[in-house]
Write a protein that holds these residues in place. Structure first.
Motif, mmCIF file in Angstrom:
data_model
loop_
_atom_site.group_PDB
_atom_site.id
_atom_site.type_symbol
_atom_site.label_atom_id
_atom_site.label_comp_id
_atom_site.label_asym_id
_atom_site.label_seq_id
_atom_site.Cartn_x
_atom_site.Cartn_y
_atom_site.Cartn_z
ATOM 1 N N ILE A 19 0.832 -1.197 0.000
ATOM 2 C CA ILE A 19 0.000 0.000 0.000
ATOM 3 C C ILE A 19 0.872 1.255 0.000
ATOM 4 C CG2 ILE A 19 -1.625 1.349 1.405
ATOM 5 C CD1 ILE A 19 -2.797 -1.424 2.278
ATOM 6 N N ASP A 20 1.928 1.246 0.789
ATOM 7 C CA ASP A 20 2.840 2.389 0.848
ATOM 8 C C ASP A 20 3.514 2.620 -0.508
ATOM 9 O OD1 ASP A 20 4.272 4.480 2.295
ATOM 10 O OD2 ASP A 20 6.029 3.169 2.095
ATOM 11 N N LEU A 21 3.986 1.555 -1.141
ATOM 12 C CA LEU A 21 4.638 1.683 -2.449
ATOM 13 C C LEU A 21 3.657 2.159 -3.509
ATOM 14 C CD1 LEU A 21 6.903 -1.492 -2.427
ATOM 15 C CD2 LEU A 21 7.618 0.894 -2.161
ATOM 16 N N TYR A 22 2.429 1.674 -3.463
ATOM 17 C CA TYR A 22 1.404 2.117 -4.406
ATOM 18 C C TYR A 22 1.162 3.614 -4.231
ATOM 19 C CZ TYR A 22 -2.996 2.333 -6.958
ATOM 20 O OH TYR A 22 -3.985 2.670 -7.840
ATOM 21 N N GLY A 23 1.111 4.059 -3.004
ATOM 22 C CA GLY A 23 0.938 5.486 -2.727
ATOM 23 C C GLY A 23 2.068 6.308 -3.301
ATOM 24 N N GLU A 24 3.302 5.820 -3.157
ATOM 25 C CA GLU A 24 4.459 6.530 -3.716
ATOM 26 C C GLU A 24 4.342 6.645 -5.234
ATOM 27 O OE1 GLU A 24 6.978 8.036 -2.112
ATOM 28 O OE2 GLU A 24 6.115 7.482 -0.176
ATOM 29 N N MET A 26 1.537 6.634 -6.970
ATOM 30 C CA MET A 26 0.438 7.563 -7.268
ATOM 31 C C MET A 26 0.914 9.012 -7.151
ATOM 32 S SD MET A 26 -2.111 5.830 -8.235
ATOM 33 C CE MET A 26 -3.436 7.009 -8.143
ATOM 34 N N ILE A 27 1.693 9.302 -6.129
ATOM 35 C CA ILE A 27 2.229 10.656 -5.952
ATOM 36 C C ILE A 27 3.133 11.021 -7.121
ATOM 37 C CG2 ILE A 27 3.787 12.064 -4.540
ATOM 38 C CD1 ILE A 27 2.615 10.481 -2.090
ATOM 39 N N ALA A 28 4.020 10.099 -7.506
ATOM 40 C CA ALA A 28 4.936 10.358 -8.625
ATOM 41 C C ALA A 28 4.161 10.555 -9.919
ATOM 42 C CB ALA A 28 5.930 9.210 -8.767
ATOM 43 N N GLU A 35 2.934 11.967 -19.793
ATOM 44 C CA GLU A 35 1.646 11.284 -19.641
ATOM 45 C C GLU A 35 1.781 10.000 -18.828
ATOM 46 O OE1 GLU A 35 -1.544 9.136 -22.557
ATOM 47 O OE2 GLU A 35 -0.697 11.027 -23.222
ATOM 48 N N ARG A 36 2.869 9.270 -19.028
ATOM 49 C CA ARG A 36 3.091 8.013 -18.312
ATOM 50 C C ARG A 36 4.481 8.027 -17.693
ATOM 51 N NH1 ARG A 36 1.138 2.990 -21.826
ATOM 52 N NH2 ARG A 36 0.381 2.330 -19.808
ATOM 53 N N LEU A 37 4.621 7.336 -16.580
ATOM 54 C CA LEU A 37 5.937 7.206 -15.956
ATOM 55 C C LEU A 37 6.764 6.210 -16.762
ATOM 56 C CD1 LEU A 37 5.060 6.932 -12.156
ATOM 57 C CD2 LEU A 37 5.879 8.935 -13.388
ATOM 58 N N ILE A 42 9.757 4.658 -12.594
ATOM 59 C CA ILE A 42 9.089 3.732 -11.671
ATOM 60 C C ILE A 42 10.125 3.051 -10.788
ATOM 61 C CG2 ILE A 42 7.765 1.582 -11.513
ATOM 62 C CD1 ILE A 42 6.285 2.542 -14.076
ATOM 63 N N ASP A 43 11.216 2.589 -11.395
ATOM 64 C CA ASP A 43 12.289 1.962 -10.614
ATOM 65 C C ASP A 43 12.848 2.933 -9.581
ATOM 66 O OD1 ASP A 43 12.012 -0.391 -12.008
ATOM 67 O OD2 ASP A 43 13.814 -0.133 -13.225
ATOM 68 N N GLU A 44 13.006 4.199 -9.986
ATOM 69 C CA GLU A 44 13.528 5.215 -9.072
ATOM 70 C C GLU A 44 12.578 5.422 -7.890
ATOM 71 O OE1 GLU A 44 14.223 10.008 -9.193
ATOM 72 O OE2 GLU A 44 14.549 8.887 -11.038
ATOM 73 N N VAL A 45 11.290 5.539 -8.161
ATOM 74 C CA VAL A 45 10.295 5.740 -7.099
ATOM 75 C C VAL A 45 10.272 4.550 -6.146
ATOM 76 C CG1 VAL A 45 7.815 5.946 -6.628
ATOM 77 C CG2 VAL A 45 8.858 7.302 -8.445
ATOM 78 N N LEU A 46 10.341 3.343 -6.703
ATOM 79 C CA LEU A 46 10.286 2.126 -5.879
ATOM 80 C C LEU A 46 11.649 1.728 -5.326
ATOM 81 C CD1 LEU A 46 7.821 -0.026 -7.988
ATOM 82 C CD2 LEU A 46 7.328 1.431 -6.010
#
Length: 62
Positions: A19-24, A26-28, A35-37, A42-46
């Motif tokens: 849930i925490d990673l999904y939130g991160e 969504m914020i990014a 338009e798309r990450l 995505i790798d950077e955010v996660l």
């Protein structure tokens, strides 16, 4: 709270992390200019380091 089925041991720690990673993500995504990450973003955010992806994950084609 998220709890495991049939468990009275409290919240499922893996579900809470997901849930925490999904939130991160969504914020990014909401603050992204594009338009798309990208896969790299995505790798950077996660906080994924190349070569440490989940076993069986498919690498994107360049």
């Amino acid at each position: 709270m998220v709890s495991r089925r049939g468990s009275s041991g409290g919240p499922d720690p893996v579900a809470l992390i997901e849930i925490d990673l999904y939130g991160e993500l969504m914020i990014a995504a909401s603050s992204a200019v594009e338009e798309r990450l990208s896969f790299d973003r995505i790798d950077e955010v996660l906080r994924v380091v190349r070569g440490q992806r989940a076993e069986g994950a498919v690498e994107p084609e360049a």
